[in-house]
Write a protein that holds these residues in place. Structure first.
Motif, mmCIF file in Angstrom:
data_model
loop_
_atom_site.group_PDB
_atom_site.id
_atom_site.type_symbol
_atom_site.label_atom_id
_atom_site.label_comp_id
_atom_site.label_asym_id
_atom_site.label_seq_id
_atom_site.Cartn_x
_atom_site.Cartn_y
_atom_site.Cartn_z
ATOM 1 N N GLU A 1 -4.922 24.848 13.156
ATOM 2 C CA GLU A 1 -5.740 23.647 12.990
ATOM 3 C C GLU A 1 -4.906 22.445 12.545
ATOM 4 N N SER A 2 -5.437 21.262 12.843
ATOM 5 C CA SER A 2 -4.791 20.011 12.456
ATOM 6 C C SER A 2 -5.677 19.220 11.523
ATOM 7 N N TRP A 3 -5.071 18.344 10.733
ATOM 8 C CA TRP A 3 -5.817 17.381 9.934
ATOM 9 C C TRP A 3 -5.113 16.031 10.040
ATOM 10 N N ASN A 4 -5.893 14.969 10.067
ATOM 11 C CA ASN A 4 -5.383 13.644 10.384
ATOM 12 C C ASN A 4 -5.201 12.777 9.147
ATOM 13 N N PHE A 5 -4.404 11.726 9.292
ATOM 14 C CA PHE A 5 -4.301 10.696 8.255
ATOM 15 C C PHE A 5 -4.238 9.325 8.925
ATOM 16 N N ASN A 6 -4.752 8.348 8.218
ATOM 17 C CA ASN A 6 -4.810 6.975 8.731
ATOM 18 C C ASN A 6 -4.907 6.060 7.516
ATOM 19 N N TYR A 7 -3.859 5.304 7.234
ATOM 20 C CA TYR A 7 -3.843 4.477 6.036
ATOM 21 C C TYR A 7 -2.921 3.285 6.227
ATOM 22 N N SER A 8 -2.992 2.361 5.314
ATOM 23 C CA SER A 8 -2.024 1.269 5.238
ATOM 24 C C SER A 8 -1.127 1.527 4.041
ATOM 25 N N LEU A 9 0.183 1.430 4.259
ATOM 26 C CA LEU A 9 1.160 1.609 3.191
ATOM 27 C C LEU A 9 1.577 0.224 2.697
ATOM 28 N N THR A 10 1.150 -0.113 1.486
ATOM 29 C CA THR A 10 1.486 -1.416 0.921
ATOM 30 C C THR A 10 2.758 -1.300 0.105
ATOM 31 N N TYR A 11 3.752 -2.106 0.466
ATOM 32 C CA TYR A 11 5.062 -2.132 -0.203
ATOM 33 C C TYR A 11 5.144 -3.419 -1.007
ATOM 34 N N THR A 12 5.381 -3.291 -2.313
ATOM 35 C CA THR A 12 5.522 -4.458 -3.174
ATOM 36 C C THR A 12 6.816 -4.355 -3.943
ATOM 37 N N ASP A 13 7.656 -5.387 -3.853
ATOM 38 C CA ASP A 13 8.862 -5.442 -4.668
ATOM 39 C C ASP A 13 8.458 -5.771 -6.101
ATOM 40 N N GLU B 1 5.664 -8.691 -0.135
ATOM 41 C CA GLU B 1 4.648 -7.646 -0.143
ATOM 42 C C GLU B 1 4.193 -7.467 1.285
ATOM 43 N N ILE B 2 4.313 -6.258 1.798
ATOM 44 C CA ILE B 2 3.924 -5.990 3.169
ATOM 45 C C ILE B 2 2.999 -4.786 3.206
ATOM 46 N N SER B 3 2.222 -4.668 4.276
ATOM 47 C CA SER B 3 1.317 -3.544 4.453
ATOM 48 C C SER B 3 1.498 -2.995 5.859
ATOM 49 N N VAL B 4 1.936 -1.740 5.947
ATOM 50 C CA VAL B 4 2.271 -1.124 7.229
ATOM 51 C C VAL B 4 1.203 -0.100 7.619
ATOM 52 N N PRO B 5 0.538 -0.268 8.765
ATOM 53 C CA PRO B 5 -0.412 0.744 9.235
ATOM 54 C C PRO B 5 0.307 2.027 9.646
#
Length: 259
Positions: free
Chosen positions: A149-161, A169-173
């Motif tokens: 079986e599989s399980w999914n993920f979907n998020y934004s990774l926010t990078y802050t110095d 500050e960036i946000s990567v999907p």
């Protein structure tokens, strides 16, 4: 102030934090990753970006730190993670893990608080807080073993110095999945061990970030393989850029203490 915040690293001797580490936030543990335990350390031989001669071979470590608090005050399990290349580049800092046993025991990562050391960064180093908008479950309940079986993920990774050296500050999907590949025999520190193989495919959409347009000409498609051994945790992982075939990160367990 360009000094990174005190992140309660392995040399922190604060009495309050030592008491805090005795607390189990969810009365929860996973048989394939001992993050609920303290005073252990694992050492890995590593490769970081295989096609870059300036990086290449590295040493990585992981330590169990008991419990800690995320930047938003959530009590979680905490590990201390390091990687240092032969040229001194790398990172060190905390990873915060959530353990959920409401529907079978599973582990998720919530955020990283890291000190990064790369000459491309102004001053050669920076501290960074990286937060997932939705926790990423990296270990499902052991009942998934052998199911495929599989399980999914979907998020934004926010990078802050957080050091002030890079006002960014960036946000990567990020989107992807993990898939159970069952139990396999694997050589670990000279012994044959049964390991749970989990494979992941993912995509980081770097092209949506204007600040990164000059450095990235495409989204980053990745594939990763993880092998987990009961009562030890991660014994091997490999990340590959599937667009170029480059090994981004590879770690092989070579020593354990306290496990």
């Amino acid at each position: 102030d360009s000094e990174p915040p005190d992140d309660g690293g392995p040399n922190d001797t604060d009495d309050e934090e030592e008491e805090e580490e005795e607390v189990d936030p969810d009365n929860c543990s996973h048989p394939y990753n001992p993050i609920d335990k303290t005073s252990w350390e694992k050492t890995y031989s590593a490769v970081f970006i295989s096609n870059n001669s300036a990086l290449g071979t590295a040493t990585a470590t992981e330590q169990g730190m008991g419990t800690g608090y995320t930047s938003s005050g959530i009590e979680t399990f905490k590990t201390w993670d390091t990687l240092t290349t032969s040229t001194g580049k790398g990172w060190e800092g905390s990873i915060y893990h959530n353990c959920d046993n409401s529907d079978g025991t599973k582990l998720s990562v919530l955020e990283w608080n890291m000190m990064l050391t790369f000459e491309e960064i102004p001053g050669g180093s920076s501290s960074a807080l990286m937060i997932l908008s939705t926790p990423r479950t990296y270990l499902a309940d052991k009942s998934k073993i052998g199911t495929g079986e599989s399980w999914n993920f979907n998020y934004s990774l926010t990078y802050t110095d957080t050091s002030g050296s890079m006002p960014i500050e960036i946000s990567v999907p990020v989107v992807g999945s993990y898939t159970d590949k069952g139990m396999v025999e694997r050589q670990v520190m000279g012994e044959t061990m049964d390991a749970w193989h989990i494979q992941s495919e993912y995509n980081m959409d770097l092209l949506t970030i204007p600040a990164l347009e000059e450095g990235f000409t495409r989204a980053y498609p990745g594939k990763a393989d993880y092998y987990w051994v009961e009562d030890i945790g991660l014994v091997y992982e490999k990340h590959e850029d599937t667009g170029t075939g480059t090994t981004i990160l590879e770690k092989t367990l070579i020593e354990t203490l306290g496990l």
